[in-house]
Design a protein around this motif. Structure first.
Motif: not given
Length: 465
Positions: A182-185, A212-215, A411-415
């Motif tokens: 419960x919670x998707x942060x 991830x609503x804050x992202x 922002x960086x989305x990666x390994x």
């Protein structure tokens, strides 16, 4: 100067080290091992758990990378998680880190006291030790760094058997068959990711349309796709309103007549500042609604001799922020040069796979302030190093001020995004331009090469080449 610090987390022990190194009389009061929630129950344990979960992911990649058992047997098909062994390792790492911090603080000359502390008016800290004995510590300055605790709803009280917050979770000895998160942060996403990799049937309840609503929305979209590809079920626009437990499992109510059934439930619905029973009101310290202690840029409360640091202030609940707030407090007390905390230059990371790391202003924030901004988003699909490790999922995004090219955020989305974001953080902190990033040499092949390429694209767009 007599300095008493209440709380042994990053804000407390970092402050103690600074004050002691400047020759002050420092006493640190902590009710549990040094490192606090960050080391004992949050950052260190959760990230250690995630490393074990990622190892299950590596098994999936091994076959494609040409690594398999003798007889052409797929490693993934022969792999399973030993949850008790995972948790034993997690506990061991947390205790080792706490012991290392204790040695460092003790060697610096700080007096360590175990117990519960409270302000007894101004200038006195009252401590109750584990045996119930009470003593008084005179203090010229007090730093409150007592952290936070998981938020608990009236129906979601944890039992350590079927229902958990992040604090009780590490008592698990078997992998949950069907876990309701419960919670998707950030916290919920990290644990949902980990247990999906471990093989649990994970159901993530999100009150929003996107997790991830804050992202960064683009980052959240990548993580959602990864979660669902690994078999996770995301329940969007649902909110937990009740829970029932039985000997065999739990079920969570998410609507008027809708229930989600599982073997276990994990609630990750935020943190509450630990400001109660500290005697703050009696000492004249103001509290905000919700219990946070308001502080200024150098961690000072409305009472000149009382400072606060970390989660208890409600300011960006990150270990790195707590540590900086604690150090700033002591530098200010000691009349040293101190730069107020800049929230726009604080990097943060969500340790899913891929990781999501961000710093500075988002495009949405910049747009709301009517600042002319240029943004480049560069997918990692073309990065040679990413291809080698099968880490092509994700992107590099940089925001820069139009005209000057000053880096405002990214922002960086990666390994290993938690490491890669440092380059953009350095640029934001020092107000560097995209030209300066673009002209900086990087290793080939490397993931960091995409940061340089994104900066070069921005530079070209602004006609700076």
């Amino acid at each position: 100067m007599r300095i008493v610090i209440i709380g042994g987390g990053p804000g407390g022990y970092e402050a103690a080290l600074v004050a002691s190194q400047h020759g002050q009389d420092v006493t640190l009061v902590s009710r549990e091992g040094l490192g606090g929630n960050s080391v004992l129950w949050d950052c260190v344990p959760s990230k250690a758990l995630i490393v074990s979960a990622e190892a299950m992911g590596w098994m999936q990649s091994a076959q494609r990378l040409g690594v398999r058992l003798e007889g052409d047997v797929d490693l993934a098909s022969r792999s399973e998680v030993a949850m008790a062994a995972v948790m034993d390792r997690v506990h061991g790492l947390a205790q080792d880190q706490s012991a290392d911090i204790t040695k460092k603080v003790d060697a610096s000359g700080v007096r360590l006291v175990q117990g519960n502390a409270r302000l007894s008016g101004r200038g006195i800290v009252e401590v109750e030790d584990p045996s119930g004995q009470t003593s008084a510590l005179p203090a010229d300055v007090v730093l409150v760094a007592t952290g936070s605790s998981p938020r608990i709803l009236p129906f979601s009280r944890p039992d350590g058997d079927r229902v958990f917050t992040s604090r009780e979770l590490f008592g698990l000895r078997e992998c949950p068959e069907r876990l309701i998160v419960v919670g998707s942060g950030a916290t919920g996403a990290e644990y949902a990711h980990a247990f999906t990799r471990f093989g649990s049937d994970v159901h993530l309840i999100s009150s929003r349309e996107q997790i991830l609503p804050s992202e960064d929305p683009d980052a959240a979209a990548v993580i959602e796709a990864s979660f669902e590809r690994w078999g996770m079920t995301i329940h969007r626009r649902k909110r937990a309103v009740d829970l029932e437990r039985s000997a065999d499992g739990v079920r969570v109510k998410v609507g008027e007549d809708e229930w989600i059934e599982g073997s276990h439930a994990l609630f990750c619905i935020g943190q509450v500042p630990n400001s109660g029973r500290l005697g703050l009101e009696g000492a004249g310290v103001n509290l905000a609604e919700g219990g946070a202690i308001p502080v200024d840029g150098v961690s000072r409360t409305n009472v000149p001799t009382v400072y606060a640091a970390g989660d208890v202030t409600g300011v960006m609940m990150l270990a790195s922020v707590a540590a900086m707030q604690g150090r700033n407090a002591m530098w200010h007390v000691l009349a040293e040069a101190v730069t107020p905390l800049r929230s726009d230059a604080v990097a943060r990371c969500i340790f899913t796979d891929p990781e999501v790391a961000t710093v500075g202003m988002t495009a949405e924030e910049i747009g709301g302030q009517r600042i002319p901004v240029e943004t480049v988003m560069l997918p990692l699909a073309g990065n040679p190093r990413a291809k080698m490790g099968e880490h092509t999922e994700g992107f590099i995004k940089i925001h820069a001020l139009a005209g000057s090219g000053t880096v405002l955020g990214g922002a960086v989305v990666s390994a290993r995004a938690s490491d890669l974001i440092t380059t953009i953080t350095l640029a934001v902190h020092n107000r560097l331009t995209v030209s300066q990033l673009a002209y900086t040499s990087t290793i080939y092949p490397s993931m960091a090469g995409s940061i340089q390429e994104a900066a070069r694209l921005l530079m070209a767009r602004q006609g700076q080449e």
